[in-house]
Design an enzyme around this catalytic site. Sequence first.
Site, mmCIF file in Angstrom:
data_model
loop_
_atom_site.group_PDB
_atom_site.id
_atom_site.type_symbol
_atom_site.label_atom_id
_atom_site.label_comp_id
_atom_site.label_asym_id
_atom_site.label_seq_id
_atom_site.Cartn_x
_atom_site.Cartn_y
_atom_site.Cartn_z
ATOM 1 N N GLY A 1 13.072 14.433 5.419
ATOM 2 C CA GLY A 1 12.962 14.436 3.968
ATOM 3 C C GLY A 1 12.864 13.020 3.424
ATOM 4 N N ARG B 1 13.758 9.506 2.165
ATOM 5 C CA ARG B 1 14.824 8.569 2.493
ATOM 6 C C ARG B 1 15.726 9.068 3.623
ATOM 7 N NH1 ARG B 1 12.186 4.935 0.588
ATOM 8 N NH2 ARG B 1 12.688 3.778 -1.294
ATOM 9 N N GLY C 1 15.168 8.347 6.783
ATOM 10 C CA GLY C 1 15.108 7.399 7.891
ATOM 11 C C GLY C 1 14.001 7.715 8.872
ATOM 12 N N HIS D 1 8.172 -1.772 3.924
ATOM 13 C CA HIS D 1 7.674 -1.301 5.211
ATOM 14 C C HIS D 1 7.066 -2.452 5.999
ATOM 15 C CE1 HIS D 1 7.715 3.256 5.328
ATOM 16 N NE2 HIS D 1 8.265 2.989 4.158
ATOM 17 N N ARG D 2 6.274 -3.283 5.341
ATOM 18 C CA ARG D 2 5.613 -4.386 6.027
ATOM 19 C C ARG D 2 6.619 -5.396 6.581
ATOM 20 N NH1 ARG D 2 0.634 -5.383 1.753
ATOM 21 N NH2 ARG D 2 -0.788 -3.815 2.648
#
Length: 403
Positions: A234, A236, A238, A275-276
Amino acid sequence: MTLLGTGAPDGLPRPDCPCASCATAVGDEARAATAVLVDGALLLDLTPGPAFAAARAGRSIAGVRQVLLSHPHDGPAVEFPAGLPAPGRVPDGRELAVISGHRIRAVALDAPGTGYEVTAADGERLLYLPPGAAPAGLNNGPGHGSAPGVRYDMVLLDVIGRPDALARLRAAGAITATTDVIAVHVDHDVPPGRELHRQLAAAGARTVPDGTTLVVGDYHAVPDLPRRTLVLGGARSGKSVEAERRLESFPEVLYVATGGTRPGDADWAARVALHRERRPGSWRTAETTDLVPLLAAEGPPLLLDCLSLWLTDAMDSVGAWDDESWADGGKDALAVRVAELVAAVRATPRTVVLVSNEVGSGVVPATASGRRFRDELGRLNTAVAGECEHVLLVVAGQALALR
């Protein structure tokens, strides 16, 4: 080779640490500081009570001719038994011949400490690295990491703390499909037991209890890396972190972002930036929803994040949000797009990790289009899962293996 200890310098559990990992580190999951006894003649690092540790493993340190330290300091505070040679350290790039017939070369690292390459008289080769370190300057000649063309039969290193060390060694060809990768210096970074072993297996590594004797060159216990993995979860949960972890020990990865850019959306830009920043610098990024050609091509592992955004784009392209367009060919057109993607996942020659949202466990969407998306994503996840060797569900940061 006998592992007298496999834990971090402070051991596992750490003294007086109240964390869940330390609380459950009992039995075979309790670990003393890492120390390695090679052929009864060479001792790499020291563990508390090495004589007793060796005796428990059915070994003796009476024949040790050389004790070498790898830590940036003198190693963890330990009892030094009488009768052992004084511990020392080999300067980076220098070689040492032991009376037992072993040749030892000190490997330069990117962090304080010393790594050791040990070659037996019959040519089998072992690499041992201290905690938190990776080889520096691989394939740049003497004194700069591993020598050109070196292949290791066994590697012992801090897999959880430095997965990029595995990536470097694989990129240099020093670790191959037949190399037995053993995780040592195990700390309380991840829960012990099944979760520790699962994370190591995803990196092509394993760990063993203290006192285990291994034969360098044996191949039978090397874990197989799953080639296609679907990670569900779902918002957040992880799931993206779990997906990235599965590939961080690979030298090259193509990260495929299916979300694209959203001009003027500061929140989206912040999510993309996060994310990067998390990804290794060696990874490349492609922003596209054209996944079939990428899956069909040869190349490094793919991380596709995520299928739910791919589906959103696909449903946009067929007019799926409009009831009339959906009934007038949109549904069939989407089915074709999904079938092409699923077939590409089945046929791909690459290692692939796919990420997708699990949206079927929440409230029923209030709109017809919302329910349509939920249903189609459930069907897509089911079809892709059917083509994957490994399927995970991530809940509250905990990965549950469904397959």
